[in-house]
Design a protein around this motif. Structure first.
Motif, PDB file in Angstrom:
ATOM      1  N   ASN A 168      -9.404   4.207  -0.951  1.00 26.21           N
ATOM      2  CA  ASN A 168      -8.081   3.864  -1.439  1.00 26.21           C
ATOM      3  C   ASN A 168      -7.384   3.363  -0.148  1.00 26.21           C
ATOM      4  OD1 ASN A 168      -6.330   2.725  -3.179  1.00 26.21           O
ATOM      5  ND2 ASN A 168      -5.682   4.702  -4.169  1.00 26.21           N
ATOM      6  N   LYS A 169      -6.337   2.877  -0.302  1.00 27.94           N
ATOM      7  CA  LYS A 169      -5.296   2.608   0.738  1.00 27.94           C
ATOM      8  C   LYS A 169      -3.922   2.877   0.406  1.00 27.94           C
ATOM      9  CE  LYS A 169      -3.711  -1.462   1.738  1.00 27.94           C
ATOM     10  NZ  LYS A 169      -2.378  -1.404   0.948  1.00 27.94           N
ATOM     11  N   PRO A 170      -2.989   3.314   1.273  1.00 25.97           N
ATOM     12  CA  PRO A 170      -1.802   3.468   1.091  1.00 25.97           C
ATOM     13  C   PRO A 170      -0.867   2.312   0.882  1.00 25.97           C
ATOM     14  CG  PRO A 170      -2.088   4.287   3.350  1.00 25.97           C
ATOM     15  CD  PRO A 170      -3.687   3.792   2.556  1.00 25.97           C
ATOM     16  N   ILE A 171       0.478   2.289   0.249  1.00 24.72           N
ATOM     17  CA  ILE A 171       1.398   1.362   0.226  1.00 24.72           C
ATOM     18  C   ILE A 171       2.400   1.665   0.663  1.00 24.72           C
ATOM     19  CG2 ILE A 171       0.104   0.032  -1.747  1.00 24.72           C
ATOM     20  CD1 ILE A 171       2.002   1.275  -3.668  1.00 24.72           C
ATOM     21  N   ILE A 172       3.381   0.886   1.263  1.00 18.61           N
ATOM     22  CA  ILE A 172       4.531   1.197   1.992  1.00 18.61           C
ATOM     23  C   ILE A 172       5.621   0.854   0.931  1.00 18.61           C
ATOM     24  CG2 ILE A 172       6.313   0.796   3.529  1.00 18.61           C
ATOM     25  CD1 ILE A 172       4.162  -0.153   5.249  1.00 18.61           C
ATOM     26  N   LEU A 173       6.657   1.751   0.216  1.00 20.17           N
ATOM     27  CA  LEU A 173       7.690   1.735  -0.445  1.00 20.17           C
ATOM     28  C   LEU A 173       8.879   1.590   0.255  1.00 20.17           C
ATOM     29  CD1 LEU A 173       5.218   3.792  -2.258  1.00 20.17           C
ATOM     30  CD2 LEU A 173       6.694   3.150  -3.880  1.00 20.17           C
ATOM     31  N   LYS A 174       9.810   0.780  -0.157  1.00 23.38           N
ATOM     32  CA  LYS A 174      11.306   0.888   0.344  1.00 23.38           C
ATOM     33  C   LYS A 174      12.198   0.802  -0.564  1.00 23.38           C
ATOM     34  CE  LYS A 174       9.626  -0.861   5.010  1.00 23.38           C
ATOM     35  NZ  LYS A 174       9.837  -1.846   5.966  1.00 23.38           N
ATOM     36  N   ASP A 175      13.498   1.310  -0.201  1.00 21.55           N
ATOM     37  CA  ASP A 175      14.584   1.011  -0.928  1.00 21.55           C
ATOM     38  C   ASP A 175      16.018   1.200   0.118  1.00 21.55           C
ATOM     39  OD1 ASP A 175      16.389   0.390  -3.200  1.00 21.55           O
ATOM     40  OD2 ASP A 175      15.558   1.685  -4.546  1.00 21.55           O
ATOM     41  N   ASP A 230      12.576   8.065  -6.352  1.00 25.35           N
ATOM     42  CA  ASP A 230      11.816   8.979  -6.520  1.00 25.35           C
ATOM     43  C   ASP A 230      10.881   8.701  -7.641  1.00 25.35           C
ATOM     44  OD1 ASP A 230      12.943  10.570  -4.431  1.00 25.35           O
ATOM     45  OD2 ASP A 230      14.227  11.882  -5.850  1.00 25.35           O
ATOM     46  N   ASP A 231      11.460   8.203  -8.415  1.00 25.65           N
ATOM     47  CA  ASP A 231      10.660   7.593  -9.772  1.00 25.65           C
ATOM     48  C   ASP A 231       9.696   6.841  -9.224  1.00 25.65           C
ATOM     49  OD1 ASP A 231      11.953   9.287 -11.491  1.00 25.65           O
ATOM     50  OD2 ASP A 231      13.236   7.696 -12.634  1.00 25.65           O
ATOM     51  N   TYR A 232      10.046   5.635  -8.618  1.00 23.79           N
ATOM     52  CA  TYR A 232       9.162   4.575  -8.134  1.00 23.79           C
ATOM     53  C   TYR A 232       7.864   5.267  -7.280  1.00 23.79           C
ATOM     54  CZ  TYR A 232      12.525   1.207  -9.759  1.00 23.79           C
ATOM     55  OH  TYR A 232      13.388   0.398 -10.400  1.00 23.79           O
ATOM     56  N   LEU A 233       8.100   6.413  -6.494  1.00 23.89           N
ATOM     57  CA  LEU A 233       7.014   6.770  -5.921  1.00 23.89           C
ATOM     58  C   LEU A 233       6.089   7.242  -6.975  1.00 23.89           C
ATOM     59  CD1 LEU A 233       8.773   9.135  -3.186  1.00 23.89           C
ATOM     60  CD2 LEU A 233       7.980   6.952  -2.834  1.00 23.89           C
ATOM     61  N   GLU A 234       6.435   7.723  -8.012  1.00 21.31           N
ATOM     62  CA  GLU A 234       5.309   8.181  -8.736  1.00 21.31           C
ATOM     63  C   GLU A 234       4.711   7.000  -9.792  1.00 21.31           C
ATOM     64  OE1 GLU A 234       5.547  10.934 -13.014  1.00 21.31           O
ATOM     65  OE2 GLU A 234       5.602  11.915 -11.103  1.00 21.31           O
ATOM     66  N   LEU A 258      11.926   5.247   2.753  1.00 19.45           N
ATOM     67  CA  LEU A 258      10.600   4.852   2.820  1.00 19.45           C
ATOM     68  C   LEU A 258       9.607   5.755   2.683  1.00 19.45           C
ATOM     69  CD1 LEU A 258       9.458   2.534   5.756  1.00 19.45           C
ATOM     70  CD2 LEU A 258       8.312   4.851   5.263  1.00 19.45           C
ATOM     71  N   SER A 259       8.424   5.203   2.147  1.00 15.95           N
ATOM     72  CA  SER A 259       7.301   6.277   1.943  1.00 15.95           C
ATOM     73  C   SER A 259       5.938   5.284   2.039  1.00 15.95           C
ATOM     74  CB  SER A 259       7.396   7.059   0.700  1.00 15.95           C
ATOM     75  OG  SER A 259       6.220   7.809   0.345  1.00 15.95           O
ATOM     76  N   GLU A 260       4.908   5.922   2.618  1.00 15.25           N
ATOM     77  CA  GLU A 260       3.787   5.413   2.616  1.00 15.25           C
ATOM     78  C   GLU A 260       2.609   6.284   2.034  1.00 15.25           C
ATOM     79  OE1 GLU A 260       0.950   2.822   5.690  1.00 15.25           O
ATOM     80  OE2 GLU A 260       2.637   3.837   6.305  1.00 15.25           O
ATOM     81  N   ARG A 261       2.197   5.890   0.829  1.00 19.78           N
ATOM     82  CA  ARG A 261       1.375   6.899   0.110  1.00 19.78           C
ATOM     83  C   ARG A 261       0.331   6.105  -0.642  1.00 19.78           C
ATOM     84  NH1 ARG A 261       4.636  10.856  -2.822  1.00 19.78           N
ATOM     85  NH2 ARG A 261       5.614  10.985  -1.107  1.00 19.78           N
ATOM     86  N   ALA A 262      -0.704   6.883  -1.065  1.00 19.67           N
ATOM     87  CA  ALA A 262      -1.841   6.481  -1.997  1.00 19.67           C
ATOM     88  C   ALA A 262      -2.249   7.416  -3.121  1.00 19.67           C
ATOM     89  CB  ALA A 262      -2.968   5.922  -1.298  1.00 19.67           C
ATOM     90  N   VAL A 263      -2.595   7.240  -4.231  1.00 24.09           N
ATOM     91  CA  VAL A 263      -2.975   8.347  -4.917  1.00 24.09           C
ATOM     92  C   VAL A 263      -4.906   8.375  -5.004  1.00 24.09           C
ATOM     93  CG1 VAL A 263      -2.959   6.846  -7.236  1.00 24.09           C
ATOM     94  CG2 VAL A 263      -2.903   9.418  -7.138  1.00 24.09           C
ATOM     95  N   CYS A 264      -5.272   9.511  -4.881  1.00 20.43           N
ATOM     96  CA  CYS A 264      -6.829   9.500  -5.032  1.00 20.43           C
ATOM     97  C   CYS A 264      -7.142  10.080  -6.563  1.00 20.43           C
ATOM     98  CB  CYS A 264      -7.214  10.551  -4.000  1.00 20.43           C
ATOM     99  SG  CYS A 264      -7.029   9.866  -2.381  1.00 20.43           S
ATOM    100  N   THR A 265      -7.663   9.361  -7.229  1.00 22.30           N
ATOM    101  CA  THR A 265      -8.285   9.895  -8.357  1.00 22.30           C
ATOM    102  C   THR A 265      -9.836  10.321  -8.297  1.00 22.30           C
ATOM    103  OG1 THR A 265      -6.639   8.152  -9.494  1.00 22.30           O
ATOM    104  CG2 THR A 265      -8.427   9.158 -11.042  1.00 22.30           C
TER     105      THR A 265
END
Length: 485
Positions: free
Chosen positions: A199-206, A247-251, A467-474
């Motif tokens: 999987n790869k992380p994505i960058i989230l911004k606001d 914070d909600d969008y991070l999840e 800003l956050s850069e993250r991915a979820v591992c299932t």
């Protein structure tokens, strides 16, 4: 010429102490420059309660750093061998037969792993019978799936004649081996075949921006937010609501993310090529991973024990995790309550007093927190599925995209982490965020501008950046269940 006070406009001398009501006695607007101020409540009313929806990943997962654009992990394959698409031509003779494995192998260039001397069970896929046999010859010379020849333990040979090597006549699985005295050992060894996922992380911004003048404006209503921010300044409320929304969008991004398909608009817009230095757009969110590698219940909620029995039967074929948590919407929760209540309806008026402490003198508890049938199932309402501004309230239907719940196995699993270079225990769901010794992108926030204490530019504003850069591992997605319409 000397200056003077102009006669117009002048001052009024009309008395207002009469008993007759005049227009000046009544408030005609809510202009607060008027001397008659309205009776106002000091605090704004929180009519939607707690509006945030994040908490799911905090309950079931963990967060840990990663320092790469790509996250890879290995998951164990099956320990034992079973082929379900095996064809056979006519019998070699009454006692032996040759079979060809037509199952899709992983990798596709792999050879079948049945070896000389192993004993196998051969089941007719049309249900006509079962045989047991010992393998006497193996032919993998052509590569690919390969063929093997067996000698039957039954005197009559194969129950049903084959229809051709390319067909799916029988299912075969290995149950042991048998050799004559004084013979050599097993020929060939087997290598473990792990499944590699990535999987790869994505960058989230606001961002939130307010000018310096508005920052100096005092409001007349005390504003509050879910994270405890309070004050008489409107920009404080807007800034904190931006933070809560982020914070909600991070999840929700970790739940809903999907990889961009080749030649899609998203791939073009985000400038990704799929190469290692420029990985493809998007990411594998939880819902996507479960739909690709997990289990799906489709066509409404399971409402009977027979429905759950079929779910349990599938879980038996997967990891057989003892404890599972159901994150579900309100209607699914009611359906489970009704199903469980129907199992015990022998008391007065359909209620069994005393069971679960529901004695006659107390209010009847019509809800259940969990049940056990083969496995332990615990249920909890998932606000994300109930919130009307998110997935709550979506229309029902086969193609509506409506999700009613998600079954998540409890506990952790052991995987080989290629970044750490060793086996590591991980929760089934966890988030990896980009970080190094000099840069931590788990949750970055900074202020720019020239107002509010910032001094980074000559622009008369304050800009708060997120800003956050993250991915979820299932991990072990085969143990998850997605419930959809």
């Amino acid at each position: 010429m000397a200056g003077q006070v102009l006669a117009s406009p002048t001052y009024a001398l009309t008395p207002s102490s009469e008993r007759t009501p005049t227009a000046q006695n009544y408030i005609v607007n809510f202009d607060f420059l008027n001397q008659y101020l309205p009776d106002t409540y000091e605090k704004e009313f929180e009519r939607y309660g707690n509006r945030t929806i994040s908490s799911f990943l905090r309950m079931v997962g963990a967060e840990m750093p990663t320092n790469s654009d790509l996250i890879k992990w290995a998951e164990q394959g099956r320990l034992h061998t079973k082929y379900t698409s095996v064809g056979t031509a006519a019998l070699v003779n009454a006692d032996t037969a040759t079979f060809q494995v037509n199952d899709t192998l992983d990798p596709t260039t792999a050879e079948q792993v049945i070896r000389i001397g192993q004993t196998v069970v051969i089941v007719q896929n049309d249900g006509s019978g079962v045989n047991k046999a010992v393998v006497t010859a193996v032919d993998n010379a052509a590569g690919g799936a390969g063929q093997f020849t067996v000698a039957f333990y039954e005197a009559g040979g194969l129950v049903t004649a084959g229809t051709g090597f390319g067909n799916a006549d029988v299912t075969v699985f290995i149950y042991g081996s048998e050799f004559k005295k004084g013979t050599a050992g097993m020929v060939g060894s087997l290598e473990a075949n792990d499944f590699i996922f990535e999987n790869k992380p994505i960058i989230l911004k606001d961002t939130y921006t307010v000018n310096g003048s508005d920052m100096a404006q005092i409001g007349w209503v005390e504003v509050t937010t879910e994270d405890g921010a309070t004050g008489y300044l409107w920009y404080l409320k807007s800034e904190h609501e931006t933070r809560l929304r982020f914070d909600d969008y991070l999840e929700t991004a970790m739940i809903e993310a999907v990889p961009a398909e080749t030649n899609s608009g998203a791939a073009a817009a985000l400038g990704s090529s799929g190469a290692a230095a420029n990985p493809g757009a998007g990411s594998d969110g939880i819902f996507y991973a479960v739909t690709q590698r997990g289990n799906i219940w489709d066509g409404g909620n399971p409402t009977t024990l027979a429905d759950f029995d079929s779910i349990i039967s599938r879980l038996d074929k997967q990891g057989a995790i003892e404890e599972n948590v159901l994150f579900i919407d309100r209607q699914f929760s009611f359906d489970i309550d009704d199903m469980l209540a129907a199992q015990n309806s022998y008391g007065a008026g359909g209620t069994s007093y005393g069971l679960f402490d529901n004695d006659e003198e107390m209010a009847l508890n019509l809800g259940f927190s969990g049940f056990r049938r083969g496995y332990d199932f615990y249920k909890t309402d998932w606000k994300y599925l109930n919130d009307p501004t998110m997935r709550g309230g979506l229309p029902s239907g086969a193609n509506s995209g409506k999700i009613n719940g998600l079954l998540v196995p409890a506990g952790s699993t052991t995987v080989y982490d290629q970044i750490l270079g060793k086996n590591a225990k991980r929760p089934f769901l966890h988030v990896r965020y980009r970080a190094s010794e000099t840069e931590d992108r788990r949750y970055k926030t900074w202020i720019t501008g020239s107002a509010g204490g910032a001094a980074t530019s000559d622009i008369d504003n304050m800009q708060v950046n997120f800003l956050s850069e993250r991915a979820v591992c299932t991990l072990g997605a085969n143990n998850f269940f997605l419930f959809q319409d």
